[in-house]
Design a protein around this motif. Structure first.
Motif, PDB file in Angstrom:
ATOM      1  N   LYS A 104       0.838  -1.210   0.000  1.00 53.34           N
ATOM      2  CA  LYS A 104       0.000   0.000   0.000  1.00 53.34           C
ATOM      3  C   LYS A 104       0.865   1.249   0.000  1.00 53.34           C
ATOM      4  O   LYS A 104       0.528   2.255  -0.641  1.00 53.34           O
ATOM      5  N   LEU A 105       1.992   1.199   0.706  1.00 54.70           N
ATOM      6  CA  LEU A 105       2.903   2.334   0.704  1.00 54.70           C
ATOM      7  C   LEU A 105       3.467   2.562  -0.693  1.00 54.70           C
ATOM      8  O   LEU A 105       3.557   3.704  -1.164  1.00 54.70           O
ATOM      9  N   TYR A 108       0.855   4.113  -2.797  1.00 56.63           N
ATOM     10  CA  TYR A 108       0.692   5.513  -2.393  1.00 56.63           C
ATOM     11  C   TYR A 108       1.781   6.367  -3.037  1.00 56.63           C
ATOM     12  O   TYR A 108       1.507   7.453  -3.580  1.00 56.63           O
ATOM     13  N   GLN A 125      -5.119   7.706  -3.010  1.00 56.68           N
ATOM     14  CA  GLN A 125      -4.102   7.995  -2.002  1.00 56.68           C
ATOM     15  C   GLN A 125      -4.667   7.831  -0.603  1.00 56.68           C
ATOM     16  O   GLN A 125      -4.037   7.221   0.259  1.00 56.68           O
ATOM     17  N   TYR A 128      -5.169   4.120   0.174  1.00 55.37           N
ATOM     18  CA  TYR A 128      -3.917   3.415   0.439  1.00 55.37           C
ATOM     19  C   TYR A 128      -3.393   3.767   1.827  1.00 55.37           C
ATOM     20  O   TYR A 128      -2.922   2.890   2.565  1.00 55.37           O
ATOM     21  N   GLU A 129      -3.460   5.056   2.173  1.00 53.20           N
ATOM     22  CA  GLU A 129      -2.984   5.473   3.498  1.00 53.20           C
ATOM     23  C   GLU A 129      -3.818   4.825   4.596  1.00 53.20           C
ATOM     24  O   GLU A 129      -3.272   4.339   5.600  1.00 53.20           O
ATOM     25  N   GLU A 130      -5.127   4.800   4.421  1.00 52.89           N
ATOM     26  CA  GLU A 130      -5.998   4.191   5.427  1.00 52.89           C
ATOM     27  C   GLU A 130      -5.653   2.710   5.622  1.00 52.89           C
ATOM     28  O   GLU A 130      -5.515   2.228   6.759  1.00 52.89           O
ATOM     29  N   LEU A 133      -2.285   2.285   7.461  1.00 60.23           N
ATOM     30  CA  LEU A 133      -2.351   2.559   8.893  1.00 60.23           C
ATOM     31  C   LEU A 133      -3.071   1.442   9.638  1.00 60.23           C
ATOM     32  O   LEU A 133      -2.699   1.094  10.772  1.00 60.23           O
ATOM     33  N   ALA A 167       7.510   3.666   5.759  1.00 58.45           N
ATOM     34  CA  ALA A 167       6.306   4.480   5.919  1.00 58.45           C
ATOM     35  C   ALA A 167       6.573   5.708   6.773  1.00 58.45           C
ATOM     36  O   ALA A 167       5.989   6.776   6.550  1.00 58.45           O
ATOM     37  N   LEU A 171       5.216   9.240   5.431  1.00 58.90           N
ATOM     38  CA  LEU A 171       4.049   9.757   6.163  1.00 58.90           C
ATOM     39  C   LEU A 171       4.414  10.003   7.633  1.00 58.90           C
ATOM     40  O   LEU A 171       3.810   9.425   8.537  1.00 58.90           O
TER      41      LEU A 171
END
Length: 218
Positions: A104-105, A108, A125, A128-130, A133, A167, A171
């Motif tokens: 996912k990273l 993103y 985006q 993917y971030e959700e 996390l 990550a 982020l």
């Protein structure tokens, strides 16, 4: 053996860390599939990294296949995946979450840094971030002490450290020591081992390049 791919690729780093943890000698060729396509192609026709050229000239691609093969070269007590039972199930579960987080990273980063700004899809985006996390939250809740399998390091630890450290660069507002203290402690513990510290890429390069890449093309 020759390992093709840069440490900027987390999956290449996974293989390199595994080789070092298992004390298997290898030559590292840090060719980048985006920037040195012909050099990579000489080992990997589809230009995938990591690629591992074996001593007999055969080449393996896909990090999961490679680390499985590497385990077969060492005695059972040294292997980074348990042979069976509850420990193997737990290691497979957590390694799966860690690989999903890294995937996912990578997606993103592709959306943010490789796609022209006018064509970026904000909802992708955010999604993917959700997902990233959520996955890191699962790993954080697993409470490595000091590793996920207690005193025994496994592929789950290797991939979780790589996913968390990568990550945290991309982020930092969401992925940091305060948000994921257990993962931060795991990464700190891992970095005491040369197998992890010697394969850590320049994190500023990681942030600038956007070329985290899955196994497909990194």
């Amino acid at each position: 053996m020759k390992l093709v791919g840069p440490w900027l690729s987390g999956y290449t780093r996974r293989v390199g860390t595994t080789l070092k943890l298992l004390n298997l000698p290898f030559e590292h060729l840090p060719y980048h599939a985006y920037q040195q396509r012909e050099r990579v192609k000489a080992f990997s026709p589809m230009m995938r990294v990591p690629a591992l050229e074996l001593d007999d000239g055969q080449v393996l691609i896909d990090s999961s296949a490679i680390v499985d093969y590497l385990d077969s070269l060492v005695p059972p007590e040294q292997r980074l995946m348990p042979a069976g039972g509850p420990e193997r199930v737990r290691a497979l579960q957590l390694a799966g979450y860690a690989m999903a987080c890294y995937d996912k990273l990578a997606r993103y980063c592709d959306e943010l840094m490789l796609r022209p700004e006018a064509y970026r899809l904000a909802h992708l985006q955010a999604g993917y971030e959700e997902q990233l996390l959520i996955g890191l939250g699962v790993l954080n809740a697993a409470h490595a002490q000091p590793w996920f399998l207690g005193p025994r390091i496994s592929q789950a630890d290797v991939m979780a450290v790589i996913a968390f450290q990568s990550a945290a660069v991309v982020l930092p507002h969401a992925v940091n020591n305060e948000a994921f203290p257990q993962l931060a402690a795991l990464a700190h513990h891992a970095m005491q081992l040369p197998a992890f510290s010697s394969t850590l890429p320049d994190l500023s390069d990681l942030q600038a390049s956007g070329l985290f890449g899955a196994d497909a093309n990194a």
